[in-house]
Motif scaffolding. Structure first.
Motif, PDB file in Angstrom:
ATOM      1  N   MET A   1       0.836  -1.209   0.000  1.00 39.06           N
ATOM      2  CA  MET A   1       0.000   0.000   0.000  1.00 39.06           C
ATOM      3  C   MET A   1       0.865   1.251   0.000  1.00 39.06           C
ATOM      4  N   LYS A   2       1.945   1.212   0.798  1.00 39.76           N
ATOM      5  CA  LYS A   2       2.838   2.379   0.845  1.00 39.76           C
ATOM      6  C   LYS A   2       3.445   2.637  -0.538  1.00 39.76           C
ATOM      7  N   SER A   3       3.812   1.552  -1.231  1.00 38.06           N
ATOM      8  CA  SER A   3       4.386   1.709  -2.586  1.00 38.06           C
ATOM      9  C   SER A   3       3.337   2.274  -3.542  1.00 38.06           C
ATOM     10  N   LEU A   4       2.116   1.744  -3.427  1.00 36.08           N
ATOM     11  CA  LEU A   4       1.039   2.200  -4.315  1.00 36.08           C
ATOM     12  C   LEU A   4       0.746   3.688  -4.079  1.00 36.08           C
ATOM     13  N   HIS A   5       0.728   4.079  -2.809  1.00 42.25           N
ATOM     14  CA  HIS A   5       0.470   5.477  -2.453  1.00 42.25           C
ATOM     15  C   HIS A   5       1.570   6.384  -3.014  1.00 42.25           C
ATOM     16  N   LYS A   6       2.809   5.935  -2.873  1.00 40.37           N
ATOM     17  CA  LYS A   6       3.959   6.720  -3.354  1.00 40.37           C
ATOM     18  C   LYS A   6       3.875   6.901  -4.868  1.00 40.37           C
ATOM     19  N   LYS A   7       3.548   5.790  -5.541  1.00 42.69           N
ATOM     20  CA  LYS A   7       3.446   5.829  -7.009  1.00 42.69           C
ATOM     21  C   LYS A   7       2.304   6.751  -7.443  1.00 42.69           C
ATOM     22  N   ALA A   8       1.171   6.623  -6.749  1.00 40.09           N
ATOM     23  CA  ALA A   8      -0.004   7.439  -7.091  1.00 40.09           C
ATOM     24  C   ALA A   8       0.290   8.922  -6.887  1.00 40.09           C
TER      25      ALA A   8
END
Lengths: 157, 65
Positions: free
Chosen positions: A138-145
């Motif tokens: 989730m942290k990676s997805l948030h960063k990417k978003a």
């Protein structure tokens, strides 16, 4: 003043209701906001901010004052609770259109993370649980978003 | 960026941009949390009302037959 009331009373009440759970308190805030508008209207400077931005600022400050009076300021997000933020430049309908257009260009999951975190106020851990993902993913997805959104919005905000 | 986004979304609560509202609704609907016990009670109560109404309608229909 009557025209301002007709145009903005719904918006002010909706805003107050989104922030304050007790409907009577929200209506009291709405009345207080329109009293402030009435008193402040002779001093309102359209060169400094749009009418919409000015009324939003009054409504926002009224909500923050309400929580401070109730000694419950901690219930408001500290970044939202600030009443002197110098962000007047973003309080324009075009900014919301730009944000909507950028979110529409993100993959749905990325757009959802941004909305659930920054609008709904959920933590990344809560969103991870909702999306049945690990917290680290989730942290990676948030960063990417966020990174994608920054690129899409760089000329807007 | 974080602060600006939060403030912009807060402004959305006031301004109610329709395009953004549709995206918010989709996001919240897609990831709605499972129903709480309280919600389930409401659903159950609503079901009772429907059952009662259907029952009465059924009785009415039977009576007409």
């Amino acid at each position: 003043m009557e025209q301002i009331y007709r145009e903005y009373s719904g918006k002010v009440l909706r805003y107050a209701r989104s922030k304050i759970s007790n409907p009577q308190d929200a209506e009291d805030i709405c009345s207080a906001v329109f009293l402030k508008i009435q008193r402040g209207l002779p001093l309102y400077d359209s060169a400094r901010s749009s009418l919409s931005t000015w009324i939003y600022s009054i409504a926002h400050n009224a909500v923050v004052d309400f929580y401070r009076r109730a000694h419950a300021a901690e219930l408001l997000d500290e970044e939202i609770a600030c009443t002197e933020d110098g962000f007047e430049d973003i309080y324009r309908d075009e900014m919301l259109e730009a944000l909507a257009a950028a979110l529409e260009r993100l993959p749905p999951r990325e757009s959802d993370v941004i909305i659930l975190h920054y609008y709904t106020g959920k933590t990344l851990k809560e969103i991870a649980d909702l999306m049945k993902m690990s917290y680290s993913n989730m942290k990676s997805l948030h960063k990417k978003a966020l990174s994608r959104l920054k690129k899409l919005l760089q000329f807007a905000i | 960026m974080d602060k600006r986004l939060k403030r912009l979304f807060d402004f959305q609560r006031f301004a109610g941009n329709r395009r953004l509202a549709a995206l918010i609704e989709r996001a919240e609907f897609s990831h709605a949390e499972s129903l709480s016990d309280e919600d389930l009670e409401k659903v159950s109560a609503a079901g009772d009302i429907d059952t009662a109404r259907i029952g009465k309608e059924g009785e009415g229909q039977n009576g007409n037959e």
